[in-house]
Enzyme design. Structure first.
Site, mmCIF file in Angstrom:
data_model
loop_
_atom_site.group_PDB
_atom_site.id
_atom_site.type_symbol
_atom_site.label_atom_id
_atom_site.label_comp_id
_atom_site.label_asym_id
_atom_site.label_seq_id
_atom_site.Cartn_x
_atom_site.Cartn_y
_atom_site.Cartn_z
ATOM 1 N N ASP A 183 5.080 -21.726 7.823
ATOM 2 C CA ASP A 183 6.189 -22.594 7.495
ATOM 3 C C ASP A 183 5.421 -23.828 6.819
ATOM 4 O OD1 ASP A 183 8.811 -23.366 6.959
ATOM 5 O OD2 ASP A 183 9.502 -23.181 8.846
ATOM 6 N N HIS A 185 8.008 -26.507 5.667
ATOM 7 C CA HIS A 185 8.904 -26.659 6.018
ATOM 8 C C HIS A 185 9.862 -27.294 4.854
ATOM 9 C CE1 HIS A 185 11.076 -28.380 9.871
ATOM 10 N NE2 HIS A 185 10.950 -27.114 9.638
ATOM 11 N N GLU A 209 6.372 -20.027 4.303
ATOM 12 C CA GLU A 209 7.819 -20.428 3.969
ATOM 13 C C GLU A 209 8.597 -21.399 3.664
ATOM 14 O OE1 GLU A 209 11.599 -20.547 7.664
ATOM 15 O OE2 GLU A 209 9.878 -19.078 7.774
ATOM 16 N N GLU A 235 16.658 -20.950 4.462
ATOM 17 C CA GLU A 235 17.481 -21.153 5.068
ATOM 18 C C GLU A 235 18.255 -22.792 5.006
ATOM 19 O OE1 GLU A 235 14.783 -24.075 8.042
ATOM 20 O OE2 GLU A 235 13.940 -22.503 7.499
ATOM 21 N N HIS A 285 16.581 -16.357 9.344
ATOM 22 C CA HIS A 285 16.508 -17.558 9.861
ATOM 23 C C HIS A 285 17.245 -18.028 11.249
ATOM 24 C CE1 HIS A 285 16.517 -22.256 10.305
ATOM 25 N NE2 HIS A 285 15.683 -21.922 10.145
#
Length: 382
Positions: A183, A185, A209, A235, A285
């Site tokens: 991730d 982020h 991700e 997400e 998510h």
């Protein structure tokens, strides 16, 4: 049947539940929240209550359209999260009235079980490896971990090496016995994402991700074109209209809508169907609580393209409450070999411990995500 009352409960660690009551005594539960903005979402829920009180909870589609379209300004994380929690609770009521789990109302199962994956934290490679070993002991073999710490728009080779070193040690420690996604982020700029993805490719992560922020979604197809690693995101997208654009542009292999942010069960089922039409996988998510997880599972079990399900058991955010602390029927969420089975109780299938919810809501913290800064003092993406 008419809706008579809507109550919200802000809860530790960073959750919010809502309860919809009816004149026939049937109650539905939902989980509307934006992590770090719970009070703002709470205000939106109670504004939407003006459209809902006195209405028939069975008319889920109509009530969804009213909440979405009755205001001239619409969409975004706050409004769509408020709609999401209300929508979950309406499906919970419908299932209880009809004595059937939500997946049954949506056409029945397409699978018997769904793979779960677990987030693994740790500041050093040894900490991450230790966390994976502990989770393997309870049946997990699929994980997600941070792909990097904060990173400058153009950063140095040391930052790249630090990210790659962690991944290299994990793959060396476990070989192909585990799978893990990375991730980013949204912490990484497009130029640095290109560098990182190239360096990480030999270690065969399951997915990358949010390699860049959703606001920079035009880079998803460009990044996907340079790698064999599947790109995942979603997400921080909040409706089928946002997902429509990224699906049409291409590049994403996995969509990750959040059932508590993207309009709830009603909207995410449509998003799942859109993804299937583009041959894109679904992995909802869910770093949140049990109601959000239950909603995700119902979508997983009616969507052929669902591949795995995130869950928050043991996640580092869970300070003050764990995933199932507010649930009476914990056994229904047990995993077998790292897989969830369908929830079988009517509605969402979550028996909420209301007394505990009320008690802990009296001292709920106002969680805020960390504020990071780069070495030069400028604000970094968390």
């Amino acid at each position: 049947m008419k809706i008579t009352h809507i109550t919200t409960y802000r809860l530790p660690p960073r959750w919010m539940f809502l309860k919809i009551e009816t004149d026939e005594g049937v109650v539905g539960w939902g989980e509307p929240v934006i992590e770090g903005r719970a009070r703002t979402v709470e205000a939106a829920v109670h504004e939407f209550a003006d459209y809902l009180i006195g209405k028939d909870p069975a008319r889920i589609n109509d009530l969804w359209q009213v909440m979405y379209r009755a205001g001239f300004y619409r969409g975004g994380p706050i409004m769509m999260s408020a709609i999401a929690g209300i929508d979950q609770a309406l499906w919970d009521i419908k299932g209880k009235v009809l004595n059937a789990p939500v997946w049954q109302l949506m056409g029945g199962l397409v699978r018997d079980k769904i793979k779960a994956y677990s987030w693994v934290g740790g500041d050093r490679p040894a900490d991450v490896i230790d966390g994976i070993e502990k989770l393997r002991g309870i049946g997990f073999d699929t994980f997600k971990l941070n792909g990097c710490e904060e990173m400058g728009v153009i950063d140095n080779s040391r930052a790249v090496d630090a990210a790659v070193n962690t991944v290299a040690q994990i793959r060396e420690a476990f070989g192909s016995e585990i799978e893990f996604g990375l991730d980013f982020h949204g912490r990484v700029s497009a130029p640095m994402a290109k560098v990182l993805i190239k360096e990480l490719e030999p270690y065969r992560p399951l997915f990358i991700e949010e390699p860049v922020l959703a606001e920079q979604a035009e880079y998803y197809p460009r990044l996907a074109a340079q790698t064999h690693i599947p790109i995942a995101a979603g997400e921080r997208m909040f409706s089928r209209f946002e997902f429509k654009r990224v699906l049409d542009a291409g590049g994403l292999a996995i969509l990750q809508p959040d059932l508590s942010h993207a309009g709830g069960i009603t909207e995410c089922y449509k998003i799942a169907g859109m993804a299937e039409a583009y041959d894109v996988a679904l992995a909802p998510h869910c770093p949140l609580g049990p109601i959000a997880l239950a909603a995700c599972l119902h979508i997983d079990f009616v969507s052929r393209n669902a591949v795995f399900q995130e869950q928050s058991m043991g996640i580092h955010y869970n300070k003050g409450a764990e995933l199932l602390d507010f649930v009476k029927n914990k056994e229904d969420f047990s995993m077998d070999g790292g897989f969830f089975k369908p929830l079988t109780k009517p509605g969402l299938g979550v028996d909420i411990d209301e007394a505990r919810v009320i008690e802990l809501s009296k001292s709920a913290p106002d969680w805020r995500n960390p504020l990071w800064r780069h070495a030069d003092g400028s604000v970094a993406e968390w």
